[in-house]
Design an enzyme around this catalytic site. Structure first.
Site, mmCIF file in Angstrom:
data_model
loop_
_atom_site.group_PDB
_atom_site.id
_atom_site.type_symbol
_atom_site.label_atom_id
_atom_site.label_comp_id
_atom_site.label_asym_id
_atom_site.label_seq_id
_atom_site.Cartn_x
_atom_site.Cartn_y
_atom_site.Cartn_z
ATOM 1 N N GLU A 113 -30.543 18.918 -22.696
ATOM 2 C CA GLU A 113 -30.692 17.519 -22.289
ATOM 3 C C GLU A 113 -30.065 16.611 -23.359
ATOM 4 O OE1 GLU A 113 -34.664 15.617 -22.246
ATOM 5 O OE2 GLU A 113 -34.220 15.152 -20.154
ATOM 6 N N GLU A 170 -44.325 16.820 -16.341
ATOM 7 C CA GLU A 170 -43.020 16.323 -15.868
ATOM 8 C C GLU A 170 -42.113 16.288 -17.092
ATOM 9 O OE1 GLU A 170 -42.130 15.558 -12.823
ATOM 10 O OE2 GLU A 170 -44.059 15.599 -11.816
ATOM 11 N N CYS A 181 -34.950 10.607 -16.761
ATOM 12 C CA CYS A 181 -35.153 12.061 -16.691
ATOM 13 C C CYS A 181 -34.193 12.674 -15.675
ATOM 14 C CB CYS A 181 -36.590 12.393 -16.361
ATOM 15 S SG CYS A 181 -37.180 11.517 -14.922
ATOM 16 N N LYS A 234 -52.357 7.111 -22.683
ATOM 17 C CA LYS A 234 -51.680 6.980 -23.978
ATOM 18 C C LYS A 234 -50.201 6.678 -23.761
ATOM 19 C CE LYS A 234 -49.619 9.582 -27.058
ATOM 20 N NZ LYS A 234 -48.688 8.548 -27.534
HETATM 21 P P1 NAD Z 1 -41.933 12.966 -26.007
HETATM 22 O O1 NAD Z 1 -42.260 14.321 -25.524
HETATM 23 O O2 NAD Z 1 -41.456 12.793 -27.401
HETATM 24 O O3 NAD Z 1 -43.205 11.997 -25.882
HETATM 25 C C1 NAD Z 1 -43.867 11.769 -24.659
HETATM 26 C C2 NAD Z 1 -45.294 11.351 -24.935
HETATM 27 O O4 NAD Z 1 -45.996 12.454 -25.508
HETATM 28 C C3 NAD Z 1 -45.442 10.195 -25.923
HETATM 29 O O5 NAD Z 1 -46.512 9.371 -25.501
HETATM 30 C C4 NAD Z 1 -45.792 10.912 -27.207
HETATM 31 O O6 NAD Z 1 -46.503 10.140 -28.135
HETATM 32 C C5 NAD Z 1 -46.654 12.044 -26.689
HETATM 33 N N1 NAD Z 1 -46.754 13.201 -27.582
HETATM 34 C C6 NAD Z 1 -45.823 13.630 -28.485
HETATM 35 N N2 NAD Z 1 -46.274 14.740 -29.108
HETATM 36 C C7 NAD Z 1 -47.493 15.030 -28.582
HETATM 37 C C8 NAD Z 1 -48.446 16.059 -28.801
HETATM 38 N N3 NAD Z 1 -48.227 17.010 -29.705
HETATM 39 N N4 NAD Z 1 -49.586 16.052 -28.079
HETATM 40 C C9 NAD Z 1 -49.807 15.095 -27.151
HETATM 41 N N5 NAD Z 1 -48.948 14.080 -26.903
HETATM 42 C C10 NAD Z 1 -47.796 14.049 -27.596
HETATM 43 O O7 NAD Z 1 -40.880 12.369 -24.976
HETATM 44 P P2 NAD Z 1 -40.103 10.976 -25.040
HETATM 45 O O8 NAD Z 1 -39.016 11.072 -26.051
HETATM 46 O O9 NAD Z 1 -41.101 9.860 -25.143
HETATM 47 O O10 NAD Z 1 -39.472 10.883 -23.583
HETATM 48 C C11 NAD Z 1 -38.242 11.427 -23.235
HETATM 49 C C12 NAD Z 1 -38.429 12.733 -22.488
HETATM 50 O O11 NAD Z 1 -39.221 12.521 -21.342
HETATM 51 C C13 NAD Z 1 -37.121 13.321 -21.982
HETATM 52 O O12 NAD Z 1 -37.101 14.699 -22.235
HETATM 53 C C14 NAD Z 1 -37.174 13.059 -20.485
HETATM 54 O O13 NAD Z 1 -36.428 13.949 -19.696
HETATM 55 C C15 NAD Z 1 -38.627 13.172 -20.219
HETATM 56 N N6 NAD Z 1 -38.963 12.479 -18.979
HETATM 57 C C16 NAD Z 1 -39.292 13.229 -17.871
HETATM 58 C C17 NAD Z 1 -39.585 12.608 -16.664
HETATM 59 C C18 NAD Z 1 -39.958 13.404 -15.448
HETATM 60 O O14 NAD Z 1 -40.495 12.830 -14.512
HETATM 61 N N7 NAD Z 1 -39.717 14.704 -15.404
HETATM 62 C C19 NAD Z 1 -39.556 11.204 -16.591
HETATM 63 C C20 NAD Z 1 -39.207 10.485 -17.722
HETATM 64 C C21 NAD Z 1 -38.921 11.126 -18.920
#
Ligand code: NAD
Length: 487
Positions: free
Chosen positions: A378, A245, A279, A172
């Site tokens: 963050e 992650e 991230c 997804k």
């Molecule tokens: P997000 O948590 O809003 O969304 C991530 C994914 O989860 C999307 O595909 C979203 O549709 C899905 N999602 C959202 N709510 C959900 C739920 N209730 N159940 C299942 N899936 C759900 O994050 P974002 O804004 O897309 O990304 C930014 C974040 O990602 C930042 O916090 C960043 O630090 C983190 N990030 C971490 C890493 C790492 O390796 N640690 C790498 C890249 C980004």
């Protein structure tokens, strides 16, 4: 052809009839739409993945490896096309997205190779008549849930090891950047139907039914802390394997011996790459007091000199923020810091030259401390808040004063400081004089609230493998320690 989801080797428009409008963050215009998949689509995708799992698991590892190499090959051939689309929907400069395609292809090649050369190990047995083995086995269906900042790379970090280990996948992408991932139906089409399925959709309507499906055995998630916590709560009753992650608040320590010719652009790049939406973006800088005045002046000038613009233009250094609410979060943190006494040396506003697009200027600030959200939460934006320190003890304590522990950086050539840094700082990746590089062979992941599990390296393959301990007594005789006792 409109963008479609991909289930059991076939394109589909999705049962909901609703779509996601995907915007270009540099212009705010709608580029195209993707299906907003729902629980019924997820059910079909998981059914396909489940049905094909036994055959995929049994397929010889060498054949899986050939198919993963073919994924890498096709991805490399289509780098320009996919990187362009990713720039339009995600905003990063084209050059960064081309790099992302290269790293993603390399990840598929890496797991193609290590996947075929490791199945577990033989261990010394307790009896002469026994063979004892530790076997690594796939779990079954993996849900791979990916964010928008590195959609293809983070997909590769999950899908390549999951498939190499013999699992099947429902992928997804983020609703912000689904288009480039949906193109991968063509890149995966040589794989047996159902081995990988792609459903674009929102977190609540598509992500939640996916994580809650009892047939899904592993959730491999990259995204925010809040979503990671929500998923962990939702699936706690099912005790399924979670690989999370999450966010970060990476520190960068600059020691007094740092060469400012290198440290200034190095720190700026670590903080501003992808407009600070990495991230492992540097989100807190600690500079030794004796070099702080020069360092601060120079990094403010350097940040001011960067060229903002749409990522599609070759001379753009920094593109827009992904969306309005993400820019507002940055603005709120900067405004709060200002109210609490922070001094903004450059940036701290939307660039006046753009009427549209979610741009935000690179922002350098001083007079900050850990009571401010800009130093503790963050930010995910192009901010460089700087504090000074006197002793290295103080620098390490400041770096560790965070709920996160994803990565940390240091500039120095002093080996005593280097050793202390990599032994004492609580983070999953430590970079010394080399900000933000990745290596497929080395694990990536976080301490504390930055998550659990590791991607990449052999650890990244193991996240997708269950461990079995096999005791085999090939003589099969009666054991002297069985009943009756006392004889
Ligand atoms: P997000 O948590 O809003 O969304 C991530 C994914 O989860 C999307 O595909 C979203 O549709 C899905 N999602 C959202 N709510 C959900 C739920 N209730 N159940 C299942 N899936 C759900 O994050 P974002 O804004 O897309 O990304 C930014 C974040 O990602 C930042 O916090 C960043 O630090 C983190 N990030 C971490 C890493 C790492 O390796 N640690 C790498 C890249 C980004």
């Amino acid at each position: 052809m409109p963008y479609q989801i991909w289930i059991n080797g076939k394109h589909a428009s999705g049962t909901s009839g609703s779509v996601i409008e995907v915007r270009n963050p540099a212009t705010e215009e709608i580029i195209d739409t993707a299906p907003a998949a729902n629980a019924a689509d997820v059910d079909l995708a998981v059914s396909a993945a489940q049905a094909t799992f036994p055959a995929w698991k049994r397929l010889p590892a060498g054949q899986k490896a050939e198919m993963l190499h073919e994924v890498a090959q096709k991805l490399s051939e289509r780098t320009d096309e996919i990187a362009r689309l990713l720039t339009l929907e995600g905003g990063k400069p084209l050059i960064e997205n081309k790099d992302e395609m290269g790293w993603s292809a390399a990840c598929f090649r890496y797991y193609a190779e290590i996947g075929r050369s490791s199945r577990g190990r033989v261990i010394p047995s307790v009896e002469e008549s026994q063979l004892a083995m530790v076997l690594k086995e796939p779990y079954g269906v993996v849900a791979a849930i990916v964010p928008w900042n590195y959609p293809i790379l983070l997909m590769a970090w999950k899908v390549a090891p999951a498939l190499a280990a013999g699992n099947t996948v429902v992928l997804k992408p983020s609703e912000m950047t689904p288009l480039s991932t949906l193109l991968f139906a063509e890149i995966f089409e040589h794989l047996p139907p159902g081995v990988i399925n792609i459903v674009s959709g929102y977190g609540k309507d598509c992500g939640e039914p996916l994580v809650l499906d009892r047939r899904v055995r592993v959730i491999a998630f990259t995204g925010s802390l809040a979503t990671g916590q929500r998923i962990a709560q939702l699936v706690a009753p099912q005790m399924k394997k979670l690989h999370l992650e999450l966010g970060g608040k990476d520190a960068f320590i600059v020691a007094e011996d740092a060469d400012l010719e290198v440290a200034v652009p190095g720190v700026a790049w670590a903080a501003l790459l992808n407009a600070g939406q990495v991230c492992t973006s540097t989100e807190r800088v600690y500079v030794q007091e004796s070099i702080a005045p020069q360092f601060i002046d120079r990094i403010a000038d350097y940040a001011k000199s960067l060229r903002l613009g749409p990522g599609i233009e070759p001379e753009t250094d920094m593109g827009p923020i992904i969306g309005q609410r993400y820019r507002e979060k940055i603005e709120d943190q900067v405004a709060a810091a200002r109210t609490q006494g922070a001094q903004i040396l450059t940036g701290g506003r939307r660039p006046p030259q753009f009427e549209r697009g979610y741009f935000y200027e690179p922002t350098v600030m001083t007079n900050v401390d850990h009571s401010m959200a800009i130093m503790s939460e963050e930010t995910f934006g192009p901010t460089i808040p700087i504090m000074t320190y006197q002793t290295f003890d103080e620098a390490i304590a400041l770096a560790n004063d965070s709920k996160y522990g994803l990565g940390a950086n240091l500039y120095t050539h002093d080996p005593v400081k280097v050793k202390r840094f990599f032994e004492e700082v609580e983070a999953g990746t430590l970079w010394i004089n080399d900000p933000l590089t990745d290596n497929d062979a080395g694990p990536f992941g976080g301490f504390k609230m930055s998550g659990m599990g590791r991607e990449l390296g052999e650890e990244g393959l193991d996240e997708f493998r269950e461990t079995k301990h096999v005791h085999w007594d090939f003589e099969g005789g009666k054991k002297p320690w069985w009943y009756p006792y006392g004889k």
